[in-house]
Design a protein around this motif. Sequence first.
Motif, short mmCIF file in Angstrom:
data_model
loop_
_atom_site.label_atom_id
_atom_site.label_comp_id
_atom_site.label_asym_id
_atom_site.label_seq_id
_atom_site.Cartn_x
_atom_site.Cartn_y
_atom_site.Cartn_z
N LYS A 3 49.30 25.74 32.31
CA LYS A 3 47.90 25.63 31.89
C LYS A 3 46.97 25.45 33.09
O LYS A 3 45.96 26.14 33.24
N GLU A 4 47.32 24.53 34.00
CA GLU A 4 46.45 24.25 35.15
C GLU A 4 46.38 25.44 36.10
O GLU A 4 45.31 25.75 36.63
N GLU A 5 47.51 26.14 36.31
CA GLU A 5 47.48 27.30 37.20
C GLU A 5 46.67 28.44 36.59
O GLU A 5 45.89 29.10 37.28
N LEU A 6 46.81 28.65 35.27
CA LEU A 6 46.01 29.69 34.60
C LEU A 6 44.52 29.37 34.70
O LEU A 6 43.70 30.26 34.97
N GLU A 7 44.15 28.11 34.49
CA GLU A 7 42.74 27.72 34.56
C GLU A 7 42.19 27.91 35.97
O GLU A 7 41.09 28.45 36.14
N ASP A 8 42.94 27.47 36.98
CA ASP A 8 42.46 27.61 38.36
C ASP A 8 42.32 29.08 38.76
O ASP A 8 41.33 29.47 39.40
N LEU A 9 43.30 29.91 38.38
CA LEU A 9 43.23 31.33 38.72
C LEU A 9 42.07 32.01 38.01
O LEU A 9 41.34 32.81 38.60
N ALA A 10 41.86 31.69 36.72
CA ALA A 10 40.75 32.29 35.97
C ALA A 10 39.41 31.82 36.53
O ALA A 10 38.47 32.60 36.68
N ASN A 62 50.37 38.18 35.90
CA ASN A 62 49.22 39.08 35.97
C ASN A 62 48.02 38.40 36.63
O ASN A 62 47.27 39.04 37.39
N MET A 63 47.82 37.12 36.36
CA MET A 63 46.71 36.39 36.99
C MET A 63 46.96 36.19 38.49
O MET A 63 46.03 36.24 39.30
N ARG A 64 48.21 35.98 38.86
CA ARG A 64 48.54 35.79 40.28
C ARG A 64 48.28 37.07 41.09
O ARG A 64 48.02 37.00 42.29
N THR A 65 48.33 38.22 40.41
CA THR A 65 48.14 39.50 41.11
C THR A 65 46.84 40.18 40.69
O THR A 65 46.69 41.38 40.88
N LEU A 66 45.91 39.42 40.14
CA LEU A 66 44.68 40.00 39.60
C LEU A 66 43.76 40.57 40.69
O LEU A 66 42.90 41.39 40.41
N LYS A 67 43.97 40.15 41.92
CA LYS A 67 43.10 40.60 43.01
C LYS A 67 43.16 42.12 43.22
O LYS A 67 42.26 42.71 43.81
N PHE A 68 44.21 42.75 42.72
CA PHE A 68 44.36 44.20 42.91
C PHE A 68 43.64 45.01 41.83
O PHE A 68 43.62 46.23 41.89
N ARG A 69 43.08 44.33 40.81
CA ARG A 69 42.41 45.02 39.71
C ARG A 69 40.92 45.18 40.00
O ARG A 69 40.35 44.45 40.81
#
Length: 727
Positions: free
Chosen positions: A182-189, A146-153
């Motif tokens: 953890k690191e990918e979630l933090e960077d995306l957020a 969901n974070m990887r595709t958050l740009k569409f929200r």
Amino acid sequence: MKEEYTIDLLIQKILTDDKQYDLSKIITAYEFAAKAHEGQFRSSGQPYIIHPLAVAYILLELGMDTDTICAAMLHDVVEDTPVTLDEVKKRFGQDVAMLVDGVTKLNQVPIFNKEEQQAENVRKMLLAMSQDIRVIIIKLADRLHNMRTLKFRPSVKQRNTAHETMNIYAPIAHRLGMRGIKEELEDLAFHYLDPFAYSEIEHILEIKKSEREAFITSIKDTIAYRFRDQEFIKPPQIDGRVKSIYSIYKKMFVHHKSIEEIYDKYAVRIIVSTVGECYNVLGLVHDMFRPIPNRFKDYISTPKANMYQSLHTTVLGKEGIPFEIQIRTWDMHATAEYGIAAHWKYKEGIQRTDKMDQRLAWVRQVIEAQQTSDDVEEIVRIIKTDLAPEDIVVMTPKGDSISLPVDSTVIDYAYRIHTQIGHKTIGAKIDGKLVPLDYKLHTGEICEIITSNEPNKGPNRAWLNIARTNEAKSKIRSWFKKECREENIITGKTELEKEFRHFRIRVPEEELGEFLGDDLKRHNCSTLDDFYASIGYGGVMLSKIMPRLKDKYIKLYQTDDEPETAVIKPVHKPSSGIILDKIEDCTVKFAQCCNPLPGDEIVGFITRGHGISVHTVNCTNYLSAVKRNNHEELARWMDVQWTDSEQTSLQTSIEVTALDRVGLVYDITAILTEARIPIVHSSSRNLKNGNALFEATITIASTEQLNNLFEKLRRVKNVVSVERAKI
């Protein structure tokens, strides 16, 4: 990241994996989910089935088992389609149904607001996780896609989801040892929460990308050359990396360091076969490069709370550039990369070992701490604080290591050792010297707790304000809940009556149970006495529920919806015999010492020649007059109240304390602008403790509007506290 996930891609991954899967069961789960989600689309415009496929693929990369992959395929069917949990159970078995239920959100409960709904969903997820850890692993994979595709929200959804990811899911991934996720979630957020800072760091890293890659390659080659004559069970693996963007941000902007001062932005990882080889390699790299003093950490002998193990040392290369070297075994590497998922990647099924129980102990602590607080939102605060990545390691006099969150106090340490030691604490020694109970511990210190011999010794209520960990607060609250019920009922009833007077809530005694009915349900209280007791031992925070109760009181007991403004209504005759029967002709002014607002409980002071000055009942000037108890002076104070006539806007001052960062003032002023609240004056400055203080004088209509504003400001990233300025 794969842009397009298909069942063929998934099958190919399964066939090339060295682990055995029930392929037909996975394909059946895909077909079932595809049919259930038929006609549904994501915000990107893609068919919805792409999302379950992506989650399943991420879990395959983690090495999860067949039932977990099937549950990933089906994780949204119960929530978003007519499919029931019983259907899932009949088709795919009890385990898959249990996993699907664990990641399915609760149905909307009418009495819950958005924050409470989020907290209840997290609580349900953790309860399921305590039974089967695969629940949270599926949820992390779900959140990652969901974070990887958050740009569409929409932008508001982006920020809300990013906040939730940073505050809840990244800390959980950290505690489970899943570094990559953890690191990918933090960077995306971080990309959505502070895009300016993200772009700035990304730009800095991009400028000399080729130089960085060449530097890391040269270090790897140098180490490999030195290892050529050494004997190893099998050749070591040598990898290089650059620190994640969010990790660099934390050190640059939170700790006020330049990128040159971040010694571990470059890292080389060396993986060997045994613990003995780890320490041999450490000696070799210290012989090759000059170690930087005080930059060596042995996480093999003292693992982190998430069971992470490695040797870390920071050294200087020939170019004078500092870099970190991490040395670990293959087993340690699996734990570091996959965390709890490593149990499935290298073993068939779940292994209920002491080590697994140790990893999951914090889940039970989080649930228990929330239950003692009687506040559903407590569970989110626990995750944000107790599961933060930064830990300290304090030693016992016997040499055992105790991991605690940063800023933990002696009280937290005492309760971490044992509940009864916490209850009986009367003092502490750090490295042999006496310290106060609110002393903040640091890594490497030896802490000795001094306890009382009294059999009935218990904690002090003030410890709730000293303790940093929710584990300690939970145990303190539990003691008061169990040992002092009668005292808690009296204390709680007194506090509630005081708040009712402050908010001018006058509910008939016989209707009080019905009036507080929703809050009794929220806090799992069967009777009013249970509710009073919960207030008394700290389980219910009155500051949180009073604004809502005031709104409810107005709806139920007040019929006039006109906005409130202040005029004076004499309630009694002063002793001087003066009768204020034409109050509209009297000058009224609002005291600047306390800046009263409609909704505050107020009192009037008869000034000499300047009419009546209106103060809050908590104003220091009024309280001082009451304390002096001078009859003549008290006669000049009179009861006044707000009445319903014309709209009034008054000035008040606010203070916002936050961790200093780029864009903080912009985010705060944006909230004020969005709420259409005029700013008369504002300023900001840095405090000695590293925080920033934003002060503003604003024009506001009522305490209700002010409380709504405070709620929004408290959600701004890094904000510590928001309150009315004390003059």
